[in-house]
Structure formats: structure tokens, C-alpha cells
Design a protein around this motif. Structure first.
Motif, PDB file in Angstrom:
ATOM      1  N   SER A 107       0.820  -1.215   0.000  1.00 25.42           N
ATOM      2  CA  SER A 107       0.000   0.000   0.000  1.00 25.42           C
ATOM      3  C   SER A 107       0.852   1.263   0.000  1.00 25.42           C
ATOM      4  CB  SER A 107      -0.931   0.013   1.220  1.00 25.42           C
ATOM      5  OG  SER A 107      -0.176  -0.005   2.425  1.00 25.42           O
ATOM      6  N   ASP A 108       2.175   1.102  -0.046  1.00 28.57           N
ATOM      7  CA  ASP A 108       3.100   2.235  -0.060  1.00 28.57           C
ATOM      8  C   ASP A 108       4.312   1.836  -0.910  1.00 28.57           C
ATOM      9  OD1 ASP A 108       4.290   4.708   0.533  1.00 28.57           O
ATOM     10  OD2 ASP A 108       3.691   4.624   2.644  1.00 28.57           O
ATOM     11  N   TRP A 109       5.326   2.678  -0.927  1.00 28.42           N
ATOM     12  CA  TRP A 109       6.512   2.453  -1.757  1.00 28.42           C
ATOM     13  C   TRP A 109       7.135   1.079  -1.524  1.00 28.42           C
ATOM     14  CZ3 TRP A 109      10.109   7.366  -1.834  1.00 28.42           C
ATOM     15  CH2 TRP A 109       9.373   8.477  -2.274  1.00 28.42           C
ATOM     16  N   VAL A 110       7.590   0.447  -2.598  1.00 29.50           N
ATOM     17  CA  VAL A 110       8.467  -0.719  -2.501  1.00 29.50           C
ATOM     18  C   VAL A 110       9.896  -0.201  -2.483  1.00 29.50           C
ATOM     19  CG1 VAL A 110       9.246  -2.847  -3.610  1.00 29.50           C
ATOM     20  CG2 VAL A 110       6.832  -2.184  -3.744  1.00 29.50           C
ATOM     21  N   ASN A 111      10.647  -0.551  -1.435  1.00 31.90           N
ATOM     22  CA  ASN A 111      11.992   0.003  -1.244  1.00 31.90           C
ATOM     23  C   ASN A 111      13.123  -0.956  -1.619  1.00 31.90           C
ATOM     24  OD1 ASN A 111      11.055   2.520  -0.196  1.00 31.90           O
ATOM     25  ND2 ASN A 111      10.648   1.508   1.768  1.00 31.90           N
ATOM     26  N   ASP A 112      12.866  -2.267  -1.569  1.00 31.40           N
ATOM     27  CA  ASP A 112      13.915  -3.218  -1.882  1.00 31.40           C
ATOM     28  C   ASP A 112      13.290  -4.551  -2.263  1.00 31.40           C
ATOM     29  OD1 ASP A 112      16.484  -4.057  -2.329  1.00 31.40           O
ATOM     30  OD2 ASP A 112      17.113  -4.065  -0.236  1.00 31.40           O
ATOM     31  N   GLY A 149       6.699 -10.583   7.581  1.00 26.43           N
ATOM     32  CA  GLY A 149       6.815  -9.936   8.878  1.00 26.43           C
ATOM     33  C   GLY A 149       6.672  -8.443   8.732  1.00 26.43           C
ATOM     34  N   SER A 150       6.913  -7.726   9.834  1.00 26.03           N
ATOM     35  CA  SER A 150       6.720  -6.281   9.820  1.00 26.03           C
ATOM     36  C   SER A 150       7.710  -5.584  10.745  1.00 26.03           C
ATOM     37  CB  SER A 150       5.287  -5.931  10.232  1.00 26.03           C
ATOM     38  OG  SER A 150       5.031  -6.355  11.560  1.00 26.03           O
ATOM     39  N   HIS A 151       7.840  -4.276  10.532  1.00 31.67           N
ATOM     40  CA  HIS A 151       8.633  -3.393  11.382  1.00 31.67           C
ATOM     41  C   HIS A 151       7.712  -2.313  11.937  1.00 31.67           C
ATOM     42  CE1 HIS A 151      12.948  -4.509  10.469  1.00 31.67           C
ATOM     43  NE2 HIS A 151      12.287  -5.245   9.594  1.00 31.67           N
ATOM     44  N   LEU A 152       8.257  -1.479  12.795  1.00 32.17           N
ATOM     45  CA  LEU A 152       7.486  -0.385  13.384  1.00 32.17           C
ATOM     46  C   LEU A 152       7.612   0.901  12.593  1.00 32.17           C
ATOM     47  CD1 LEU A 152       8.243  -1.003  17.175  1.00 32.17           C
ATOM     48  CD2 LEU A 152       6.239  -1.731  15.858  1.00 32.17           C
ATOM     49  N   ASP A 153       8.359   0.862  11.495  1.00 32.31           N
ATOM     50  CA  ASP A 153       8.534   2.034  10.633  1.00 32.31           C
ATOM     51  C   ASP A 153       8.851   1.516   9.231  1.00 32.31           C
ATOM     52  OD1 ASP A 153       8.879   4.656   9.703  1.00 32.31           O
ATOM     53  OD2 ASP A 153       9.905   5.288  11.534  1.00 32.31           O
ATOM     54  N   TYR A 154       9.176   2.408   8.315  1.00 38.29           N
ATOM     55  CA  TYR A 154       9.468   2.012   6.946  1.00 38.29           C
ATOM     56  C   TYR A 154      10.515   0.901   6.923  1.00 38.29           C
ATOM     57  CZ  TYR A 154       7.377   6.503   5.430  1.00 38.29           C
ATOM     58  OH  TYR A 154       6.547   7.560   5.197  1.00 38.29           O
ATOM     59  N   SER A 188       9.661  -8.512  -0.938  1.00 38.78           N
ATOM     60  CA  SER A 188       9.732  -7.054  -1.056  1.00 38.78           C
ATOM     61  C   SER A 188       9.624  -6.381   0.306  1.00 38.78           C
ATOM     62  CB  SER A 188       8.615  -6.537  -1.972  1.00 38.78           C
ATOM     63  OG  SER A 188       7.350  -7.050  -1.584  1.00 38.78           O
ATOM     64  N   ALA A 189      10.318  -5.241   0.434  1.00 39.46           N
ATOM     65  CA  ALA A 189      10.268  -4.408   1.637  1.00 39.46           C
ATOM     66  C   ALA A 189       9.593  -3.099   1.271  1.00 39.46           C
ATOM     67  CB  ALA A 189      11.671  -4.145   2.163  1.00 39.46           C
ATOM     68  N   SER A 190       8.775  -2.575   2.181  1.00 37.04           N
ATOM     69  CA  SER A 190       7.952  -1.425   1.814  1.00 37.04           C
ATOM     70  C   SER A 190       7.856  -0.390   2.933  1.00 37.04           C
ATOM     71  CB  SER A 190       6.543  -1.896   1.440  1.00 37.04           C
ATOM     72  OG  SER A 190       5.649  -0.816   1.250  1.00 37.04           O
ATOM     73  N   SER A 191       7.498   0.803   2.516  1.00 36.87           N
ATOM     74  CA  SER A 191       7.218   1.868   3.482  1.00 36.87           C
ATOM     75  C   SER A 191       5.899   1.646   4.214  1.00 36.87           C
ATOM     76  CB  SER A 191       7.186   3.225   2.769  1.00 36.87           C
ATOM     77  OG  SER A 191       8.461   3.541   2.241  1.00 36.87           O
ATOM     78  N   ASP A 192       5.122   0.633   3.826  1.00 32.51           N
ATOM     79  CA  ASP A 192       3.924   0.287   4.604  1.00 32.51           C
ATOM     80  C   ASP A 192       4.269  -0.554   5.824  1.00 32.51           C
ATOM     81  OD1 ASP A 192       4.354  -2.295   3.660  1.00 32.51           O
ATOM     82  OD2 ASP A 192       2.597  -2.339   2.359  1.00 32.51           O
ATOM     83  N   GLN A 193       5.586  -0.693   6.095  1.00 30.40           N
ATOM     84  CA  GLN A 193       6.145  -1.339   7.281  1.00 30.40           C
ATOM     85  C   GLN A 193       6.121  -2.869   7.227  1.00 30.40           C
ATOM     86  OE1 GLN A 193       4.543   0.353  10.920  1.00 30.40           O
ATOM     87  NE2 GLN A 193       4.512   2.415  10.063  1.00 30.40           N
ATOM     88  N   THR A 194       5.895  -3.443   6.043  1.00 33.13           N
ATOM     89  CA  THR A 194       5.821  -4.894   5.937  1.00 33.13           C
ATOM     90  C   THR A 194       6.881  -5.446   4.988  1.00 33.13           C
ATOM     91  OG1 THR A 194       4.251  -4.913   4.094  1.00 33.13           O
ATOM     92  CG2 THR A 194       3.333  -4.873   6.333  1.00 33.13           C
ATOM     93  N   VAL A 195       7.176  -6.734   5.171  1.00 38.18           N
ATOM     94  CA  VAL A 195       7.980  -7.528   4.249  1.00 38.18           C
ATOM     95  C   VAL A 195       7.050  -8.602   3.702  1.00 38.18           C
ATOM     96  CG1 VAL A 195       9.969  -9.065   3.997  1.00 38.18           C
ATOM     97  CG2 VAL A 195      10.079  -7.123   5.575  1.00 38.18           C
ATOM     98  N   ARG A 196       6.931  -8.684   2.371  1.00 31.81           N
ATOM     99  CA  ARG A 196       5.983  -9.615   1.772  1.00 31.81           C
ATOM    100  C   ARG A 196       6.638 -10.460   0.697  1.00 31.81           C
ATOM    101  NH1 ARG A 196       0.971  -5.350   1.847  1.00 31.81           N
ATOM    102  NH2 ARG A 196       0.329  -5.818   3.982  1.00 31.81           N
TER     103      ARG A 196
END
Length: 288
Positions: free
Chosen positions: A119-124, A159-164, A136-144
Motif C-alpha cells: 500500500s506504499d513504496w516498494v523500497n527493496d 513480517g513487519s517493522h514499526l517504521d518504513y 519485497s520491503a515497503s514503506s507500509d512497514q511490511t515484508v511480503r
């Protein structure tokens, strides 16, 4: 891991070819031809991730040849004789572009699949499972993770993080994806199980009460996944021992944000790129 919601997991039909917003990440997979006994074939998939939250898979049509597994400049992939339900098959084969054939006939590139994964930028992006899955890693705070060859299979949340989430690395030997984000955490995820785990293997965080300048911008790991190198705005390169779950050392010398890191396959050398306009080569043995 859990399945993403319907909106974020749907096949992307908004644009027939390219992304509608800027491309942030690329990943390349040179995978084995369909016939396992062949030493040559046609293949190669390029993955792109954009600010539109979309991940695309492009068939490159490269002429490929089977090469020795220890060639560092090519992608290592699993053979087709492994267990179909496991995230990592038994045995590995390596492939490289046959440049002689590529010069004689220009490969034809086409879009194979496109999916709204975030739902936000894909960063890596990193490619796993013998080139069959992209993480993929995203600014929506998830890894999918998305198995692009299965149209009916939705992306799943690793999984997820607490920030981007800004950076990913992958260890094929341990079937482990490593993620880092602006929450100043580095997390290790086991993706080698047929049934994904509910949480990270470990979380590396020795920043204490450090400021936001210790956010993780970039990651690299060795093939065994035993060492991880991270770069951040704090101008330090941090080296981590994933088995012990602790920081080994730091490398200082840059005067601005560290934007890129690479760890050599033998864990002897580290390359770093920084906003200070320099690229530095470090010796892990000498710690400088």
C-alpha cells in the motif's frame, strides 16, 4: 506469515506495462531452463518494485548456459528435482548469460506478471526459492513474498517493522531473509519452511537509546548468513554476527549517510557507498 488484504494482493491491471510511479528497486534471477538435463536454455526474470506499491516480473529471454556453482557474478538457483512444497529445493545449479548467443540475436523482453503487493513504496527486493518467489520491503512497514508464477496465490506477509522497511538481504544457505528499517531494527526471517513462521528468528538491535540517525538504510550478508553488514545515516558501518545475535564491530570513515553496502562472498571485504560522494573498500580482517 499472513495473507495480505484483498486490495493489496490483487493482480495489478491499472497499467499494462510499466509502473505508474517511480521504480525504487530491481532484482535479477537467472533461473534454470525447463529441461533439467540441458546445459543451455532461455530464461532470466527481472523484478521491479515501484512507488506505486506494485511488483512486476519481466521475462528477459536471455540465452543461458550452465556454469560452475562458485562463479561469483551470477545468480545461484535450485534445480527442478527438489520437493515442490518446500520453499527451498535440494541441490543448486548456476546459470550465466551466453553472451555469444545474445549478440547474435537480441533477447525479447515481455511482462509476465504484475501484482499490487503493498500500500506504499516498494523500497527493496530479493529473489528466493530458486527464482520462483520475490520478497519485497515497503514503506507500509511490511515484508511480503509473492510467488509470481502462481496467478491464484496472493502475496503473504513475512513480517513487519514499526517504521518504513528500507533494506533486504538474503542467505540461500539458511533460507533466511534479513530486513532493516527506520525503526533501527534488523530482523531475521526463516522462509525455508513449507509453513511460514509467525515471527522472526532473531532481532538484532544494539543501538540502545541512539537517535533516528541509526536507522537501517542498506544491508548485505554473506552466503552463509552468518555475517550482516548495515549502513545508516549515522555514518557508521555496523557488522553483525547473526548466530550470536550481536554486533561484532563498526567501521568509521564516512562523513555522511551510508547508502549502499556489499559484503564479499568470502566475508573478507566490504564495499560502502555514501552521500559524502565516496566509495570505500574495507578489510574485515584489519577492521579498516
Amino acid at each position: 506469515m499472513k495473507t495480505t488484504n484483498a486490495d493489496e494482493g490483487r493482480l495489478h491491471k491499472g497499467h499494462p506495462q510499466g509502473h505508474v510511479l517511480g521504480v525504487n528497486a530491481l532484482a535479477l534471477s537467472l533461473h534454470a531452463p525447463a529441461t533439467d538435463s540441458q546445459a543451455t536454455g532461455v530464461g532470466g526474470v527481472l523484478f521491479s518494485g515501484g512507488r506505486d506499491g506494485v511488483v512486476k516480473a519481466w521475462d528477459l529471454g536471455f540465452p543461458l548456459r550452465c556454469t560452475a556453482a562458485n562463479v561469483a557474478v551470477i545468480a545461484s538457483t535450485e534445480g527442478s528435482g527438489g520437493q515442490s512444497d518446500s520453499a527451498v529445493s535440494a541441490g543448486t545449479r548456476s546459470w550465466a548469460v551466453d553472451r555469444h548467443k545474445a549478440r547474435r540475436k537480441r533477447p525479447q523482453t515481455c511482462l509476465r506478471a504484475s501484482r499490487l503487493v503493498h500500500s506504499d513504496w516498494v523500497n527493496d527486493l530479493v529473489v528466493v526459492n530458486g527464482g520462483q518467489t520475490v520478497v519485497s520491503a515497503s514503506s507500509d512497514q511490511t515484508v511480503r513474498a509473492w510467488s509470481f508464477g502462481k496467478p491464484d496465490e496472493r502475496p503473504v506477509t513475512v513480517g513487519s517493522h514499526l517504521d518504513y522497511v528500507k533494506a533486504l538481504a538474503y542467505s540461500d544457505h539458511r533460507s533466511m531473509v534479513i530486513s532493516g528499517g527506520l525503526d533501527r531494527k534488523i530482523k531475521l526471517w526463516d522462509i525455508g519452511q513449507p509453513r511460514p513462521s509467525a515471527g522472526p528468528i532473531a532481532c538484532l538491535q544494539e543501538f540502545g537509546d541512539a537517535s533516528l540517525s541509526s536507522s537501517v538504510y542498506t544491508l548485505s550478508c554473506n552466503a552463509q548468513g552468518s555475517l550482516v553488514v548495515s549502513g545508516s545515516p549515522e555514518k557508521l558501518v555496523r557488522v553483525w554476527d547473526t548466530r550470536a545475535g550481536r554486533q561484532l564491530t563498526t567501521l568509521s570513515g564516512h562523513t555522511d549517510h551510508i547508502r549502499a553496502v556489499l559484503l564479499s562472498s568470502d566475508s573478507e571485504l566490504v564495499l560502502t557507498g555514501s552521500s559524502d560522494t565516496t566509495v570505500k573498500l574495507w578489510s574485515m580482517r584489519m577492521r579498516r
